[in-house]
Design an enzyme around this catalytic site. Sequence first.
Site, PDB file in Angstrom:
ATOM      1  N   LYS A   1       0.843  -1.203   0.000  1.00 45.60           N
ATOM      2  CA  LYS A   1       0.000   0.000   0.000  1.00 45.60           C
ATOM      3  C   LYS A   1       0.878   1.253   0.000  1.00 45.60           C
ATOM      4  O   LYS A   1       0.677   2.173  -0.798  1.00 45.60           O
ATOM      5  CB  LYS A   1      -0.873  -0.027   1.257  1.00 45.60           C
TER       6      LYS A   1
ATOM      7  N   LYS B   1       3.073  -2.221  11.271  1.00 48.42           N
ATOM      8  CA  LYS B   1       1.796  -2.129  11.978  1.00 48.42           C
ATOM      9  C   LYS B   1       2.042  -2.474  13.430  1.00 48.42           C
ATOM     10  O   LYS B   1       3.009  -3.173  13.755  1.00 48.42           O
ATOM     11  CB  LYS B   1       0.777  -3.113  11.389  1.00 48.42           C
TER      12      LYS B   1
ATOM     13  N   GLY C   1      -2.894   6.021  13.593  1.00 45.05           N
ATOM     14  CA  GLY C   1      -4.086   5.360  14.122  1.00 45.05           C
ATOM     15  C   GLY C   1      -4.564   4.203  13.257  1.00 45.05           C
ATOM     16  O   GLY C   1      -4.071   3.970  12.158  1.00 45.05           O
ATOM     17  N   ASP C   2      -5.505   3.466  13.785  1.00 43.70           N
ATOM     18  CA  ASP C   2      -6.238   2.409  13.078  1.00 43.70           C
ATOM     19  C   ASP C   2      -7.450   2.137  13.977  1.00 43.70           C
ATOM     20  O   ASP C   2      -7.835   3.027  14.756  1.00 43.70           O
ATOM     21  CB  ASP C   2      -5.349   1.159  12.881  1.00 43.70           C
TER      22      ASP C   2
HETATM   23  P1  NDP Z   1     -12.542   2.965  13.986  1.00 49.79           P
HETATM   24  O1  NDP Z   1     -12.096   2.377  15.265  1.00 49.79           O
HETATM   25  O2  NDP Z   1     -12.681   4.427  13.865  1.00 49.79           O
HETATM   26  O3  NDP Z   1     -13.919   2.303  13.523  1.00 49.79           O
HETATM   27  C1  NDP Z   1     -14.038   0.949  13.343  1.00 49.79           C
HETATM   28  C2  NDP Z   1     -15.463   0.635  12.941  1.00 49.79           C
HETATM   29  O4  NDP Z   1     -15.544  -0.720  12.490  1.00 49.79           O
HETATM   30  C3  NDP Z   1     -16.429   0.757  14.107  1.00 49.79           C
HETATM   31  O5  NDP Z   1     -17.701   1.103  13.637  1.00 49.79           O
HETATM   32  C4  NDP Z   1     -16.419  -0.669  14.665  1.00 49.79           C
HETATM   33  O6  NDP Z   1     -17.558  -1.010  15.426  1.00 49.79           O
HETATM   34  C5  NDP Z   1     -16.369  -1.472  13.392  1.00 49.79           C
HETATM   35  N1  NDP Z   1     -15.758  -2.771  13.677  1.00 49.79           N
HETATM   36  C6  NDP Z   1     -14.529  -2.990  14.212  1.00 49.79           C
HETATM   37  N2  NDP Z   1     -14.318  -4.303  14.380  1.00 49.79           N
HETATM   38  C7  NDP Z   1     -15.426  -4.902  13.943  1.00 49.79           C
HETATM   39  C8  NDP Z   1     -15.817  -6.258  13.843  1.00 49.79           C
HETATM   40  N3  NDP Z   1     -14.988  -7.260  14.243  1.00 49.79           N
HETATM   41  N4  NDP Z   1     -17.045  -6.529  13.311  1.00 49.79           N
HETATM   42  C9  NDP Z   1     -17.855  -5.517  12.896  1.00 49.79           C
HETATM   43  N5  NDP Z   1     -17.547  -4.222  12.978  1.00 49.79           N
HETATM   44  C10 NDP Z   1     -16.347  -3.925  13.484  1.00 49.79           C
HETATM   45  O7  NDP Z   1     -11.497   2.407  12.897  1.00 49.79           O
HETATM   46  P2  NDP Z   1     -11.208   2.956  11.432  1.00 49.79           P
HETATM   47  O8  NDP Z   1     -12.423   3.541  10.824  1.00 49.79           O
HETATM   48  O9  NDP Z   1      -9.970   3.745  11.513  1.00 49.79           O
HETATM   49  O10 NDP Z   1     -10.825   1.589  10.683  1.00 49.79           O
HETATM   50  C11 NDP Z   1     -11.772   0.816   9.952  1.00 49.79           C
HETATM   51  C12 NDP Z   1     -11.035  -0.048   8.956  1.00 49.79           C
HETATM   52  O11 NDP Z   1     -10.293   0.779   8.053  1.00 49.79           O
HETATM   53  C13 NDP Z   1      -9.999  -1.012   9.548  1.00 49.79           C
HETATM   54  O12 NDP Z   1      -9.964  -2.185   8.766  1.00 49.79           O
HETATM   55  C14 NDP Z   1      -8.697  -0.258   9.389  1.00 49.79           C
HETATM   56  O13 NDP Z   1      -7.589  -1.127   9.363  1.00 49.79           O
HETATM   57  C15 NDP Z   1      -8.922   0.393   8.031  1.00 49.79           C
HETATM   58  N6  NDP Z   1      -8.104   1.554   7.718  1.00 49.79           N
HETATM   59  C16 NDP Z   1      -8.034   2.635   8.550  1.00 49.79           C
HETATM   60  C17 NDP Z   1      -7.288   3.732   8.196  1.00 49.79           C
HETATM   61  C18 NDP Z   1      -7.250   4.963   9.025  1.00 49.79           C
HETATM   62  O14 NDP Z   1      -6.619   5.924   8.600  1.00 49.79           O
HETATM   63  N7  NDP Z   1      -7.909   5.017  10.176  1.00 49.79           N
HETATM   64  C19 NDP Z   1      -6.500   3.744   6.959  1.00 49.79           C
HETATM   65  C20 NDP Z   1      -6.692   2.597   6.111  1.00 49.79           C
HETATM   66  C21 NDP Z   1      -7.460   1.549   6.513  1.00 49.79           C
HETATM   67  P3  NDP Z   1     -17.438  -1.176  17.022  1.00 49.79           P
HETATM   68  O15 NDP Z   1     -17.439   0.231  17.564  1.00 49.79           O
HETATM   69  O16 NDP Z   1     -18.640  -1.951  17.417  1.00 49.79           O
HETATM   70  O17 NDP Z   1     -16.161  -1.899  17.307  1.00 49.79           O
HETATM   71  O1  2IT Z   2      -4.162   0.860   7.397  1.00 42.67           O
HETATM   72  C1  2IT Z   2      -3.684   2.002   7.258  1.00 42.67           C
HETATM   73  O2  2IT Z   2      -3.203   2.370   6.181  1.00 42.67           O
HETATM   74  C2  2IT Z   2      -3.718   2.912   8.398  1.00 42.67           C
HETATM   75  N1  2IT Z   2      -4.260   2.551   9.442  1.00 42.67           N
HETATM   76  C3  2IT Z   2      -3.076   4.263   8.308  1.00 42.67           C
HETATM   77  C4  2IT Z   2      -1.603   4.177   8.594  1.00 42.67           C
HETATM   78  C5  2IT Z   2      -0.881   5.494   8.683  1.00 42.67           C
HETATM   79  O3  2IT Z   2       0.326   5.424   8.962  1.00 42.67           O
HETATM   80  O4  2IT Z   2      -1.454   6.560   8.477  1.00 42.67           O
END
Ligand code: NDP
Ligand code: 2IT
Length: 448
Positions: A117, A129, A168-169
């Site tokens: 990525k 990670k 974050g993640d």
């Molecule tokens: P958040 O913690 O902000 O939100 C996560 C969301 O997904 C919540 O609504 C949560 O619900 C839900 N969720 C988490 N685990 C589960 C599960 N096992 N089953 C169903 N729902 C679930 O995280 P992000 O929005 O940052 O991340 C979401 C996804 O995006 C992840 O896969 C992450 O790796 C990916 N990502 C994030 C990036 C970023 O910049 N933040 C960048 C690229 C990818 P609940 O509150 O009930 O847990």
């Molecule tokens: O999955 C992802 O790409 C992230 N959670 C963001 C990683 C980052 O360093 O901004």
Amino acid sequence: MNFKTGYLEELMQRVIARNRGEVEFHQAVREVLESIEPVLIKNPRYIGKGIVESLVEPERVIKFRVPWVDDMGRIQVNRGFRVQFSSAIGPYKGGLRFHPSVYEGIVKFLGFEQIFKNSLTGLPIGGAKGGSDFDPKGKSEGEVMRFCQSFMTELSKHIGSNTDIPAGDIGVGVREIGFLFGQYKRIRNGFTGVLTGKGLNYGGSLVRTEATGYGLCYFTEEMLKERGESFCGKRVSISGSGNVAIYAAQKAIELGAKVITMSDSDGFIYDEEGIDLELVKRIKEIRRGRILEYADMCTDAVYVPDCCKIWEVPCDIALPCATQNEINKHSAELLVSNGCFAVAEGANMPSDPDAIEYFLSNGVLFGPAKAANAGGVATSALEMTQNSMRYSWNFEKVDAMLKDIMVNIYQSSSRAAAEYGMKGNLVAGANIAGFIKVADAMLSHGVV
Ligand code: NDP
Ligand code: 2IT
């Protein structure tokens, strides 16, 4: 799918044997190996120099105890991880996930994906990670702070603004990054850009909050153009209601779509009138509540207490933005039979291998996570650039750079797929384009 070469089959078996039980990591490796097989056949020097053997082995795995004191005065102990997977094209870069499901296999799968990525962004960042099995849900702010401080006390020994820059993640947002940054600064007596996703008042970048969701929509727009389509007037189903989901919804709505679903791990809401995003933000961002509350406050909406059923709702475009393996073959079949013609992954690895195979063989436009959700980390790299310059750009400038990066990722993935005879297969294209840059850098560095 089976490998054509015994070399890759043996390598895959070795990965499975050396990383026992880490099924998500095996899944991520298998997909990449399948995609890059034609590249290895065409360029045997990658095999001769052991590039793939090196790539599937993290440069460093750090695993540590995280003791902290809860509000009752009890000592709690969690496990912390940082997998520094590859520094071939830049310092280690990738998020931290705080969720009870976190174990070494999850961190390795995410770190491995991050290598390719980050390469696709065109920016100089390696792959990593980290995270913990700590569950922030139901914890007080004081507990979250004490946990973050303990986590950083150990992590600070392994990271640095030119070495490894976490972000974050899941479960780690601007609040947690603030606590982590404060502790790093205190321990190291240095104010550096060691984390991204920081608050705007101490070195964060504009657009980082929105970047993954916005970037996902910019990528999807490019994919849709291929079919003469756009977001305008489309029914969009989004899973999750965290950072990625909220800003994907915001941009999709801005581009003329109607977002009809959002979810959390307990269930999903379905609003035929189109989701009221300000209400979702109030519930999730301000009150840290549950998505169920939306249906209590908005009588048009239906709440279904089973998040897996979200893909039963008919939509044109699906944007899975929650977690890994949330779409299986059955969900993929339902989506397609209900008219969904485009899927773009905001979460990391949300579609399992059978679902991906089903989408690709049924003519669905499919944007794989590595390419489609790279906007978050790309904007993190722009935050690093601004920190290095001790300067900050305005919103429009960062947003324009993000859009440019997402268009480039689409084009390089699409071009790589066509070049290797798999036109339209962005899974193969993204893996190939991401791999070649990293592999060539590794060739230049020798055996290290
Ligand atoms: P958040 O913690 O902000 O939100 C996560 C969301 O997904 C919540 O609504 C949560 O619900 C839900 N969720 C988490 N685990 C589960 C599960 N096992 N089953 C169903 N729902 C679930 O995280 P992000 O929005 O940052 O991340 C979401 C996804 O995006 C992840 O896969 C992450 O790796 C990916 N990502 C994030 C990036 C970023 O910049 N933040 C960048 C690229 C990818 P609940 O509150 O009930 O847990
Ligand atoms: O999955 C992802 O790409 C992230 N959670 C963001 C990683 C980052 O360093 O901004």
